[in-house]
Write a protein that holds these residues in place. Sequence first.
Motif, PDB file in Angstrom:
ATOM      1  N   LEU A   1       1.108  -1.317  -0.369  1.00 49.96           N
ATOM      2  CA  LEU A   1       0.404  -0.198  -0.518  1.00 49.96           C
ATOM      3  C   LEU A   1       0.817   0.721   0.423  1.00 49.96           C
ATOM      4  O   LEU A   1       2.116   1.442   0.434  1.00 49.96           O
ATOM      5  N   THR A   2       0.273   2.265  -0.650  1.00 54.51           N
ATOM      6  CA  THR A   2       0.907   3.454  -0.977  1.00 54.51           C
ATOM      7  C   THR A   2       0.724   3.847  -0.233  1.00 54.51           C
ATOM      8  O   THR A   2      -0.298   4.134   0.820  1.00 54.51           O
ATOM      9  N   LEU A   3       1.070   5.472   0.653  1.00 53.96           N
ATOM     10  CA  LEU A   3       1.124   6.175   1.808  1.00 53.96           C
ATOM     11  C   LEU A   3      -0.878   6.509   1.628  1.00 53.96           C
ATOM     12  O   LEU A   3      -1.401   6.497   2.265  1.00 53.96           O
TER      13      LEU A   3
ATOM     14  N   ALA B   1      -4.400   5.551   3.454  1.00 51.23           N
ATOM     15  CA  ALA B   1      -4.379   6.690   3.888  1.00 51.23           C
ATOM     16  C   ALA B   1      -6.542   6.962   3.636  1.00 51.23           C
ATOM     17  O   ALA B   1      -6.753   6.907   3.948  1.00 51.23           O
ATOM     18  N   GLU B   2      -6.201   6.724   2.255  1.00 53.84           N
ATOM     19  CA  GLU B   2      -7.781   6.533   1.710  1.00 53.84           C
ATOM     20  C   GLU B   2      -8.421   5.756   2.203  1.00 53.84           C
ATOM     21  O   GLU B   2      -9.154   5.961   3.094  1.00 53.84           O
ATOM     22  N   LEU B   3      -8.083   4.598   2.672  1.00 54.23           N
ATOM     23  CA  LEU B   3      -8.838   2.924   3.288  1.00 54.23           C
ATOM     24  C   LEU B   3      -8.828   3.991   4.253  1.00 54.23           C
ATOM     25  O   LEU B   3     -10.051   2.748   4.927  1.00 54.23           O
ATOM     26  N   ALA B   4      -8.283   4.551   4.930  1.00 58.92           N
ATOM     27  CA  ALA B   4      -8.316   4.267   6.776  1.00 58.92           C
ATOM     28  C   ALA B   4      -8.763   5.404   6.772  1.00 58.92           C
ATOM     29  O   ALA B   4      -9.374   5.977   8.133  1.00 58.92           O
TER      30      ALA B   4
ATOM     31  N   TYR C   1      -0.651  13.476   7.500  1.00 57.84           N
ATOM     32  CA  TYR C   1      -0.632  12.207   8.931  1.00 57.84           C
ATOM     33  C   TYR C   1      -0.444  11.361   8.796  1.00 57.84           C
ATOM     34  O   TYR C   1       0.563  11.016  10.129  1.00 57.84           O
ATOM     35  N   LEU C   2      -0.220  10.423   8.111  1.00 58.12           N
ATOM     36  CA  LEU C   2      -0.046   8.902   7.272  1.00 58.12           C
ATOM     37  C   LEU C   2       1.984   9.454   8.204  1.00 58.12           C
ATOM     38  O   LEU C   2       2.579   8.673   8.426  1.00 58.12           O
ATOM     39  N   TRP C   3       2.228   9.904   7.028  1.00 61.15           N
ATOM     40  CA  TRP C   3       3.624  10.527   6.651  1.00 61.15           C
ATOM     41  C   TRP C   3       4.241  10.551   8.305  1.00 61.15           C
ATOM     42  O   TRP C   3       5.338  10.271   8.774  1.00 61.15           O
ATOM     43  N   GLU C   4       3.899  11.579   9.007  1.00 61.69           N
ATOM     44  CA  GLU C   4       3.825  11.737  10.100  1.00 61.69           C
ATOM     45  C   GLU C   4       3.918  10.689  11.090  1.00 61.69           C
ATOM     46  O   GLU C   4       4.712  11.092  11.981  1.00 61.69           O
ATOM     47  N   LEU C   5       2.932  10.041  10.719  1.00 63.65           N
ATOM     48  CA  LEU C   5       2.990   8.332  11.908  1.00 63.65           C
ATOM     49  C   LEU C   5       4.495   8.108  11.995  1.00 63.65           C
ATOM     50  O   LEU C   5       4.719   7.380  12.713  1.00 63.65           O
ATOM     51  N   GLU C   6       4.448   7.710  10.522  1.00 61.51           N
ATOM     52  CA  GLU C   6       5.451   6.489   9.718  1.00 61.51           C
ATOM     53  C   GLU C   6       6.615   7.730  10.602  1.00 61.51           C
ATOM     54  O   GLU C   6       7.701   7.279  10.854  1.00 61.51           O
TER      55      GLU C   6
ATOM     56  N   LEU D   1      -5.389   4.654  15.661  1.00 57.90           N
ATOM     57  CA  LEU D   1      -5.243   3.176  15.612  1.00 57.90           C
ATOM     58  C   LEU D   1      -6.510   2.093  15.318  1.00 57.90           C
ATOM     59  O   LEU D   1      -5.907   0.640  14.250  1.00 57.90           O
ATOM     60  N   THR D   2      -7.124   2.155  15.931  1.00 59.50           N
ATOM     61  CA  THR D   2      -8.290   0.909  14.870  1.00 59.50           C
ATOM     62  C   THR D   2      -8.895   0.724  13.888  1.00 59.50           C
ATOM     63  O   THR D   2      -9.081  -0.110  12.920  1.00 59.50           O
ATOM     64  N   ALA D   3      -9.041   1.718  13.396  1.00 59.69           N
ATOM     65  CA  ALA D   3      -8.976   2.541  11.963  1.00 59.69           C
ATOM     66  C   ALA D   3      -7.592   1.578  10.831  1.00 59.69           C
ATOM     67  O   ALA D   3      -8.216   0.959   9.913  1.00 59.69           O
ATOM     68  N   LEU D   4      -6.719   2.159  10.897  1.00 58.04           N
ATOM     69  CA  LEU D   4      -5.192   1.308  10.388  1.00 58.04           C
ATOM     70  C   LEU D   4      -5.708  -0.140  10.591  1.00 58.04           C
ATOM     71  O   LEU D   4      -4.885  -0.822   9.528  1.00 58.04           O
ATOM     72  N   ALA D   5      -5.042  -0.289  12.007  1.00 60.12           N
ATOM     73  CA  ALA D   5      -5.238  -2.158  12.689  1.00 60.12           C
ATOM     74  C   ALA D   5      -6.512  -2.830  11.538  1.00 60.12           C
ATOM     75  O   ALA D   5      -6.468  -3.916  11.044  1.00 60.12           O
TER      76      ALA D   5
END
Length: 106
Positions: free
Chosen positions: A18-20, A24-27, A33-38, A50-54
């Motif tokens: 998956l790309t960022l 991001a779209e799926l979650a 924001y995802l770049w910041e998390l990583e 976290l639940t959405a990403l999980a």
Amino acid sequence: MATRLGEKLRKLRKERQLTLEKLAELAGMSKSYLWELENRESQRPSAEKLTALADVLGVATSYFIEEDVRAPEERHLDEAFFRGYQKLDPEAKEQLRRILNTFKKN
């Protein structure tokens, strides 16, 4: 400097190819924001994020919180499977139970 959360998130995202942008779209989050998390130490996502990403990545939310950076253990995969099962309608649950019972007989 990436955090353990960032390392885990990047590893799972890449394993699932998956790309960022796609994650991001799926979650339901922004790519930035995802770049910041990583990549940033200071990020502390909410339980909902976290639940959405999980859910998208197929692991238990607790996987992101635990210290271990290895691949998700069997328990995490089982927890994620059960969360998905709980969201199914009754007919789909019954169908899945029948499928699982055929494996038990073998």
